[in-house]
Write a protein that holds these residues in place. Structure first.
Motif, PDB file in Angstrom:
ATOM      1  N   ALA A 194       0.807  -1.217   0.000  1.00 15.42           N
ATOM      2  CA  ALA A 194       0.000   0.000   0.000  1.00 15.42           C
ATOM      3  C   ALA A 194       0.844   1.274   0.000  1.00 15.42           C
ATOM      4  O   ALA A 194       0.507   2.250  -0.686  1.00 15.42           O
ATOM      5  CB  ALA A 194      -0.930   0.010   1.215  1.00 15.42           C
ATOM      6  N   ILE A 195       1.937   1.287   0.745  1.00 14.11           N
ATOM      7  CA  ILE A 195       2.733   2.513   0.892  1.00 14.11           C
ATOM      8  C   ILE A 195       3.249   3.043  -0.442  1.00 14.11           C
ATOM      9  O   ILE A 195       3.114   4.237  -0.731  1.00 14.11           O
ATOM     10  CB  ILE A 195       3.872   2.290   1.906  1.00 14.11           C
ATOM     11  CG1 ILE A 195       3.292   2.218   3.318  1.00 14.11           C
ATOM     12  CG2 ILE A 195       4.919   3.400   1.823  1.00 14.11           C
ATOM     13  CD1 ILE A 195       4.304   1.881   4.388  1.00 14.11           C
ATOM     14  N   PRO A 196       3.862   2.203  -1.306  1.00 12.84           N
ATOM     15  CA  PRO A 196       4.334   2.741  -2.590  1.00 12.84           C
ATOM     16  C   PRO A 196       3.216   3.334  -3.450  1.00 12.84           C
ATOM     17  O   PRO A 196       3.458   4.275  -4.206  1.00 12.84           O
ATOM     18  CB  PRO A 196       4.962   1.518  -3.269  1.00 12.84           C
ATOM     19  CG  PRO A 196       5.306   0.591  -2.159  1.00 12.84           C
ATOM     20  CD  PRO A 196       4.243   0.788  -1.137  1.00 12.84           C
ATOM     21  N   LEU A 197       2.012   2.785  -3.330  1.00 10.99           N
ATOM     22  CA  LEU A 197       0.897   3.299  -4.123  1.00 10.99           C
ATOM     23  C   LEU A 197       0.507   4.705  -3.682  1.00 10.99           C
ATOM     24  O   LEU A 197       0.182   5.563  -4.509  1.00 10.99           O
ATOM     25  CB  LEU A 197      -0.296   2.351  -4.007  1.00 10.99           C
ATOM     26  CG  LEU A 197      -0.077   0.949  -4.577  1.00 10.99           C
ATOM     27  CD1 LEU A 197      -1.270   0.045  -4.253  1.00 10.99           C
ATOM     28  CD2 LEU A 197       0.149   0.998  -6.083  1.00 10.99           C
ATOM     29  N   PHE A 198       0.540   4.965  -2.373  1.00  9.99           N
ATOM     30  CA  PHE A 198       0.249   6.308  -1.874  1.00  9.99           C
ATOM     31  C   PHE A 198       1.414   7.250  -2.136  1.00  9.99           C
ATOM     32  O   PHE A 198       1.202   8.425  -2.457  1.00  9.99           O
ATOM     33  CB  PHE A 198      -0.087   6.260  -0.386  1.00  9.99           C
ATOM     34  CG  PHE A 198      -1.512   5.883  -0.093  1.00  9.99           C
ATOM     35  CD1 PHE A 198      -2.459   6.861   0.174  1.00  9.99           C
ATOM     36  CD2 PHE A 198      -1.910   4.556  -0.094  1.00  9.99           C
ATOM     37  CE1 PHE A 198      -3.777   6.517   0.435  1.00  9.99           C
ATOM     38  CE2 PHE A 198      -3.221   4.203   0.163  1.00  9.99           C
ATOM     39  CZ  PHE A 198      -4.167   5.186   0.425  1.00  9.99           C
ATOM     40  N   ALA A 199       2.641   6.743  -2.009  1.00  8.93           N
ATOM     41  CA  ALA A 199       3.806   7.582  -2.302  1.00  8.93           C
ATOM     42  C   ALA A 199       3.827   8.000  -3.764  1.00  8.93           C
ATOM     43  O   ALA A 199       4.246   9.111  -4.107  1.00  8.93           O
ATOM     44  CB  ALA A 199       5.082   6.826  -1.944  1.00  8.93           C
ATOM     45  N   LYS A 200       3.364   7.124  -4.632  1.00  8.89           N
ATOM     46  CA  LYS A 200       3.298   7.430  -6.066  1.00  8.89           C
ATOM     47  C   LYS A 200       2.362   8.602  -6.342  1.00  8.89           C
ATOM     48  O   LYS A 200       2.502   9.303  -7.358  1.00  8.89           O
ATOM     49  CB  LYS A 200       2.821   6.188  -6.825  1.00  8.89           C
ATOM     50  CG  LYS A 200       2.887   6.296  -8.335  1.00  8.89           C
ATOM     51  CD  LYS A 200       2.452   4.987  -8.976  1.00  8.89           C
ATOM     52  CE  LYS A 200       2.480   5.096 -10.498  1.00  8.89           C
ATOM     53  NZ  LYS A 200       2.054   3.822 -11.140  1.00  8.89           N
TER      54      LYS A 200
END
Length: 250
Positions: A194-200
């Motif tokens: 989930a974190i990389p998707l929000f960071a993106k």
């Protein structure tokens, strides 16, 4: 595309995946060729043995361990965030509540999110749609937080169908309010995806994991088949990470 992805995931993951392979092995055992019969026998044996192993708590915990890589959020980390985002984890129809309500995984996330909100007084965003019909999960999450936990929700995202859309549809709501730093609440095994998707989406994300599964196992209960829950969730996350990498590589 969404429903196709869900169908394929269901067919690949246990219990369906190993069982289908076992049936394939049994079908191959009907062949006139001795080589195919032997191959089918071994396929059936290995598939069922794999299903048995995956149902053992010790295997589920071992699969979860690499995913639960983030420690609990600290007070200092929480104060640096500008908002708390809670990801949905499923809902179901409950006649005792007169309709749809949040599932157990979502309820755990909401409980922890409410605790963090009280500690920090940060605004809350909840995210989750209704991909299979019924009331959007975001609405159910808001109702639970406000009615059962006494915590106000500032933003409700109700159109997302998966974690990718949780991020892409929540980010505009946050940015419109000048929010760029969030604490992201979900199960520890879910956050690495989930974190990389929000960071993106241009957000600075601080993990706020909860409901840890990996850890020490007590023998002999760790070796007794007790369900596929942990193993299935872990394999689902590995599959989801692989899917996201392939999609980004295109």
């Amino acid at each position: 595309m969404f429903l196709l992805k869900k169908l394929l995931t269901t067919l690949i993951l246990p219990p369906a995946g190993p069982i289908l392979l076992a049936f394939l092995g049994l079908w191959l055992m009907r062949s006139q060729s001795r080589r195919w019969r032997n191959g089918g026998l071994w396929l059936a044996i290995l598939s069922l043995a794999g299903l048995l192993l995956l149902s053992m708590p010790i295997v589920g915990k071992a699969l979860m361990a690499p995913l639960e890589q983030y420690p609990p959020i600290s007070a200092a980390q929480l104060q640096r965030a500008q908002a708390i985002v809670i990801l949905g984890g499923g809902s179901y129809f409950a006649p005792e509540y007169g309709g749809d309500t949040v599932g157990s995984a979502t309820l755990e996330r909401l409980r922890y999110g409410a605790r963090l909100a009280r500690q920090s007084r940060l605004p809350l965003l909840v995210t989750g749609g209704a991909p299979t019909g019924g009331r959007p999960e975001g609405e159910l999450m808001r109702d639970t937080l406000e009615q059962d936990f006494g915590v106000k929700v500032r933003w409700v995202e109700t159109a997302s169908r998966d974690t990718t859309e949780n991020a892409s549809l929540s980010a505009p709501l946050l940015k419109a309010a000048g929010i760029s730093r969030i604490a992201l609440v979900s199960n520890g095994w879910h956050l690495p995806r989930a974190i990389p998707l929000f960071a993106k989406q241009g957000l600075e994300v601080t993990p706020a994991p909860m409901a840890f599964i990996s850890g020490e196992s007590s023998l002999p209960t760790a070796l007794l088949p007790g369900g596929l829950g942990a193993s299935r969730e872990a394999l689902h996350e590995y599959l989801g990470q692989l899917y996201n990498r392939i999609k980004e590589a295109k």
